[in-house]
Design an enzyme around this catalytic site. Sequence first.
Site, PDB file in Angstrom:
ATOM      1  N   ARG A   1       5.953 -10.508  -5.531  1.00  0.00           N
ATOM      2  CA  ARG A   1       4.665 -10.781  -4.886  1.00  0.00           C
ATOM      3  C   ARG A   1       3.783  -9.533  -4.925  1.00  0.00           C
ATOM      4  O   ARG A   1       4.218  -8.455  -5.349  1.00  0.00           O
ATOM      5  CB  ARG A   1       4.908 -11.225  -3.451  1.00  0.00           C
TER       6      ARG A   1
ATOM      7  N   GLU B   1       1.701  -6.434  -5.330  1.00  0.00           N
ATOM      8  CA  GLU B   1       1.335  -5.541  -6.430  1.00  0.00           C
ATOM      9  C   GLU B   1       2.535  -4.765  -6.973  1.00  0.00           C
ATOM     10  O   GLU B   1       2.854  -4.810  -8.159  1.00  0.00           O
ATOM     11  CB  GLU B   1       0.255  -4.560  -5.941  1.00  0.00           C
ATOM     12  N   ASP B   2       3.223  -4.064  -6.090  1.00  0.00           N
ATOM     13  CA  ASP B   2       4.244  -3.151  -6.606  1.00  0.00           C
ATOM     14  C   ASP B   2       5.491  -3.879  -7.102  1.00  0.00           C
ATOM     15  O   ASP B   2       6.011  -3.556  -8.181  1.00  0.00           O
ATOM     16  CB  ASP B   2       4.617  -2.130  -5.522  1.00  0.00           C
ATOM     17  N   SER B   3       5.972  -4.870  -6.361  1.00  0.00           N
ATOM     18  CA  SER B   3       7.162  -5.598  -6.843  1.00  0.00           C
ATOM     19  C   SER B   3       6.821  -6.387  -8.106  1.00  0.00           C
ATOM     20  O   SER B   3       7.679  -6.598  -8.970  1.00  0.00           O
ATOM     21  CB  SER B   3       7.727  -6.517  -5.760  1.00  0.00           C
TER      22      SER B   3
ATOM     23  N   ASP C   1       0.846  -1.203   0.000  1.00  0.00           N
ATOM     24  CA  ASP C   1       0.000   0.000   0.000  1.00  0.00           C
ATOM     25  C   ASP C   1       0.882   1.255   0.000  1.00  0.00           C
ATOM     26  O   ASP C   1       0.719   2.147  -0.822  1.00  0.00           O
ATOM     27  CB  ASP C   1      -0.908   0.000   1.235  1.00  0.00           C
TER      28      ASP C   1
HETATM   29  O1  TRH Z   1       4.598  -6.118   0.570  1.00  0.00           O
HETATM   30  P1  TRH Z   1       3.566  -6.656  -0.336  1.00  0.00           P
HETATM   31  O2  TRH Z   1       3.100  -8.005  -0.053  1.00  0.00           O
HETATM   32  O3  TRH Z   1       2.393  -5.678  -0.317  1.00  0.00           O
HETATM   33  C1  TRH Z   1       1.038  -5.784  -0.514  1.00  0.00           C
HETATM   34  C2  TRH Z   1       0.294  -5.572   0.757  1.00  0.00           C
HETATM   35  O4  TRH Z   1       0.310  -6.778   1.491  1.00  0.00           O
HETATM   36  C3  TRH Z   1      -1.078  -5.120   0.476  1.00  0.00           C
HETATM   37  O5  TRH Z   1      -1.863  -5.057   1.624  1.00  0.00           O
HETATM   38  C4  TRH Z   1      -1.697  -6.005  -0.545  1.00  0.00           C
HETATM   39  O6  TRH Z   1      -2.949  -5.605  -0.786  1.00  0.00           O
HETATM   40  C5  TRH Z   1      -0.851  -5.933  -1.783  1.00  0.00           C
HETATM   41  O7  TRH Z   1       0.440  -6.456  -1.467  1.00  0.00           O
HETATM   42  C6  TRH Z   1      -1.421  -6.647  -2.959  1.00  0.00           C
HETATM   43  O8  TRH Z   1       4.129  -6.645  -1.851  1.00  0.00           O
HETATM   44  P2  TRH Z   1       4.375  -5.464  -2.889  1.00  0.00           P
HETATM   45  O9  TRH Z   1       3.073  -4.933  -3.392  1.00  0.00           O
HETATM   46  O10 TRH Z   1       5.283  -5.973  -3.873  1.00  0.00           O
HETATM   47  O11 TRH Z   1       5.067  -4.320  -2.070  1.00  0.00           O
HETATM   48  C7  TRH Z   1       6.395  -4.387  -1.626  1.00  0.00           C
HETATM   49  C8  TRH Z   1       7.048  -3.024  -1.706  1.00  0.00           C
HETATM   50  O12 TRH Z   1       8.293  -3.057  -1.027  1.00  0.00           O
HETATM   51  C9  TRH Z   1       7.333  -2.585  -3.114  1.00  0.00           C
HETATM   52  O13 TRH Z   1       7.158  -1.192  -3.236  1.00  0.00           O
HETATM   53  C10 TRH Z   1       8.810  -2.923  -3.301  1.00  0.00           C
HETATM   54  C11 TRH Z   1       9.313  -2.634  -1.928  1.00  0.00           C
HETATM   55  N1  TRH Z   1      10.578  -3.262  -1.522  1.00  0.00           N
HETATM   56  C12 TRH Z   1      11.678  -2.435  -1.349  1.00  0.00           C
HETATM   57  O14 TRH Z   1      11.623  -1.237  -1.607  1.00  0.00           O
HETATM   58  N2  TRH Z   1      12.833  -2.987  -0.907  1.00  0.00           N
HETATM   59  C13 TRH Z   1      12.961  -4.294  -0.619  1.00  0.00           C
HETATM   60  O15 TRH Z   1      14.055  -4.747  -0.211  1.00  0.00           O
HETATM   61  C14 TRH Z   1      11.828  -5.135  -0.829  1.00  0.00           C
HETATM   62  C15 TRH Z   1      11.947  -6.612  -0.555  1.00  0.00           C
HETATM   63  C16 TRH Z   1      10.644  -4.585  -1.271  1.00  0.00           C
END
Ligand code: TRH
Length: 363
Positions: free
Chosen positions: A257, A259-261, A20
């Site tokens: 995993r 959304e953003d990654s 988020d």
């Molecule tokens: O962390 P996520 O699982 O996030 C989410 C939330 O759980 C949310 O509630 C849910 O609805 C959504 O997923 C679908 O995975 P995501 O989306 O990939 O987000 C991780 C963020 O962290 C992303 O912006 C990348 C960042 N990141 C870093 O900046 N550095 C790191 O070392 C890592 C591992 C991730």
Amino acid sequence: MAPMQPNWDIFCRVIDNYGDIGVCWRLARQLANEHGRRVRLWVDDLHSLQPLCPETDVALAVQACRGVEIRHWVEPVAVDRVGEVIIEAFGCDLPASVVAGMARKSPRPCWINLEYLTAEAWAEGCHGMASPHPSLPLVKYFYFPGFSPASGGLLRERGLLAARDAEMARLPRSEGLDVSMFCYESAPVGELLDLLARSPTAVRLHVAPGQPLAAVAARFGGSGPWRRGELTVIPFDFLPQDDFDRLLWRCDINFVRGEDSFVRAQWAARPFVWQAYRQADEAHMAKLRAFLAQYVAGLGAAGAAAAVDLFQAWNSGHGLGRAWESFLAARPEIAQHNRHWAERLAGHPDLAAALVKFCAGKV
Ligand code: TRH
């Protein structure tokens, strides 16, 4: 010339993990740095922002960082300014005082509910839909990110793909495989580790902290780094967001995993495997199927089957061994396809630019 709708407020409630705030932080930076907007990012949990942006001081109620004003969202919110655009990220429920301030403002602000990313067809149908407030003279618009021009697009900073290509051109040649792993605890990590240990070539597995590292520790014990057969496991500390992008650019295969990654792995244009965020009633599997249907469309039969099988196996926990073998065999084809896929996606307006245009049309 001052931009239209110069003041934007983004509200973000952290549900769990980093997705988020990850999305909101990227969007806020881009609106400020590329579109000249004065952006305030309201977040209820500064501890979630801090790993992504280490300059964040979790003790401050208000601070400026990378062109964005960050505000700790603590109720009640005293309204000192109502922006021309208010973004309610992921239906986070705006503070009542802000909604009241919006109703008093003339002209009324553009109210956006930024939704979660999905490739499901219904999202395109709902993108841009208006929802009038039941009692106040306000309209909220649903904004759906997505993979097609009929959606709200994907976050992509200006110059991102050029920066990626420049970095990739500088990479030294290395033997074996570099793989990154950012997943949930439910992924079949132990099985993957066994497969990688039996690999015919060296594999360096870069493991994110939190659930991914815990899953590795559960299999191997201790706190790493670990060596098993051809596998070296290299835990990394949580990286600032832009450095995480670079890690994805450097790796040959990325497990991502949420959304953003997931989106960043697509901009990296390397072979990747996505674990969807688990939802009730297996709703995430429909999300997975919808994405796969679009994503593999340009792949040959073997490459498409390999990608589908591995994504399914990683998400369901069944059939990883065979799927991994096929994926490795199809890796060159998938790598080439992912370049085309990223180029195709980059042919659509990016989310921030599309959102600026969308909001301008609602004045
Ligand atoms: O962390 P996520 O699982 O996030 C989410 C939330 O759980 C949310 O509630 C849910 O609805 C959504 O997923 C679908 O995975 P995501 O989306 O990939 O987000 C991780 C963020 O962290 C992303 O912006 C990348 C960042 N990141 C870093 O900046 N550095 C790191 O070392 C890592 C591992 C991730």
